[in-house]
Scaffold this motif. Structure first.
Motif, short mmCIF file in Angstrom:
data_model
loop_
_atom_site.label_atom_id
_atom_site.label_comp_id
_atom_site.label_asym_id
_atom_site.label_seq_id
_atom_site.Cartn_x
_atom_site.Cartn_y
_atom_site.Cartn_z
N ILE A 1 -8.53 -7.56 4.50
CA ILE A 1 -8.41 -8.69 3.57
C ILE A 1 -7.03 -8.74 2.91
N ALA A 2 -6.16 -7.78 3.25
CA ALA A 2 -4.82 -7.68 2.63
C ALA A 2 -4.95 -7.59 1.12
N THR A 3 -5.75 -6.64 0.67
CA THR A 3 -5.95 -6.42 -0.76
C THR A 3 -4.61 -6.42 -1.48
N VAL A 4 -4.54 -7.13 -2.58
CA VAL A 4 -3.31 -7.17 -3.37
C VAL A 4 -3.17 -5.85 -4.11
N THR A 5 -2.07 -5.16 -3.89
CA THR A 5 -1.83 -3.86 -4.51
C THR A 5 -1.37 -4.05 -5.94
N ASP A 6 -1.94 -3.27 -6.84
CA ASP A 6 -1.57 -3.37 -8.26
C ASP A 6 -0.09 -3.07 -8.44
N GLN A 7 0.51 -3.72 -9.42
CA GLN A 7 1.96 -3.64 -9.62
C GLN A 7 2.43 -2.23 -9.95
N GLU A 8 1.60 -1.47 -10.64
CA GLU A 8 1.95 -0.10 -11.00
C GLU A 8 2.20 0.75 -9.74
N SER A 9 1.29 0.65 -8.77
CA SER A 9 1.45 1.39 -7.51
C SER A 9 2.61 0.84 -6.69
N VAL A 10 2.77 -0.47 -6.69
CA VAL A 10 3.88 -1.10 -5.96
C VAL A 10 5.21 -0.62 -6.50
N ASP A 11 5.36 -0.65 -7.82
CA ASP A 11 6.63 -0.23 -8.43
C ASP A 11 6.97 1.21 -8.05
N TRP A 12 5.97 2.09 -8.11
CA TRP A 12 6.22 3.49 -7.75
C TRP A 12 6.57 3.61 -6.26
N ALA A 13 5.82 2.95 -5.40
CA ALA A 13 6.07 3.05 -3.96
C ALA A 13 7.43 2.47 -3.59
N GLU A 14 7.80 1.35 -4.19
CA GLU A 14 9.11 0.76 -3.87
C GLU A 14 10.24 1.68 -4.30
N ALA A 15 10.07 2.39 -5.39
CA ALA A 15 11.11 3.30 -5.87
C ALA A 15 11.15 4.61 -5.09
#
Length: 195
Positions: free
Chosen positions: A147-161
């Motif tokens: 379903i391409a679950t929308v990833t929470d911004q907290e996890s996204v910010d950490w993963a992108e960094a």
């Protein structure tokens, strides 16, 4: 649904079936959080490796971020992607990560050799616990990737960094502002389970 035009995908999240969550949550807690014969860190590393092999960027971000919340060094977390060449992992951990990687592939690539290697370091009960983690990751990977679950911004910010250098990308798990889930107090609750 197309990759760029998911519609109402939040209506397809596992939380939309409360009875399933009521039955499923104790299994998640048993496999990932409760006291077992494996450390929580190794279980989270196995979950992350299975998610890498399964191709779910959402679960990769959550697995990596969960390890971060446990206090694991970002270099070790990144090294899960290249564990075979990493000095961060002992031979026992590499055998466990091989099981997670090869068990998450389709078709499954686990052979009797995996168990011969694992039994040099782990009991049969510990191996069963590893298989439970890998299977749970498969459940989450398939649901969240489908379903391409929308990833929470907290996890996204950490993963992108921290994970861009190993090839992690948010891809289809990005969402519009209206799709963002509310932030959870995960940073203040190290026992929070969310993959």
């Amino acid at each position: 649904m197309t990759e760029s035009k998911y519609q109402d995908r939040q209506n397809l999240e596992i939380l939309c079936w409360p009875e399933l969550m009521q039955k499923f949550q104790p299994v998640v807690e048993l496999v990932m959080v409760s006291s077992t014969n494996l450390s929580r860190q190794l279980r989270a590393e196995l979950f992350t490796m299975a998610s890498i092999a399964g191709g779910c960027q959402h679960c990769q971000a959550h697995g990596g971020y969960s390890l971060h919340l446990m206090g694991v060094d970002p270099e070790r977390i990144r090294d899960i992607w290249t564990f075979e060449q990493s000095a961060e992992f002992a031979e026992a951990e590499k055998a466990a990560l091989r099981l997670a990687r090869d068990g998450a592939l389709v078709p499954n690539m686990v052979t009797p050799g995996h168990f011969a290697d694992l039994r040099q370091h782990f009991s049969d009960r510990q191996i069963v616990e590893m298989l439970a983690v890998i299977s749970l990751a498969g459940w989450y990977n398939r649901w969240n990737n489908s379903i391409a679950t929308v990833t929470d911004q907290e996890s996204v910010d950490w993963a992108e960094a921290n994970l861009k250098t190993v090839g992690w990308e948010l891809d289809k798990h990005a969402g519009a502002v209206s799709e963002q889930r509310r932030k959870h107090p995960r940073s203040t609750d190290p026992n929070r389970i969310e993959y």
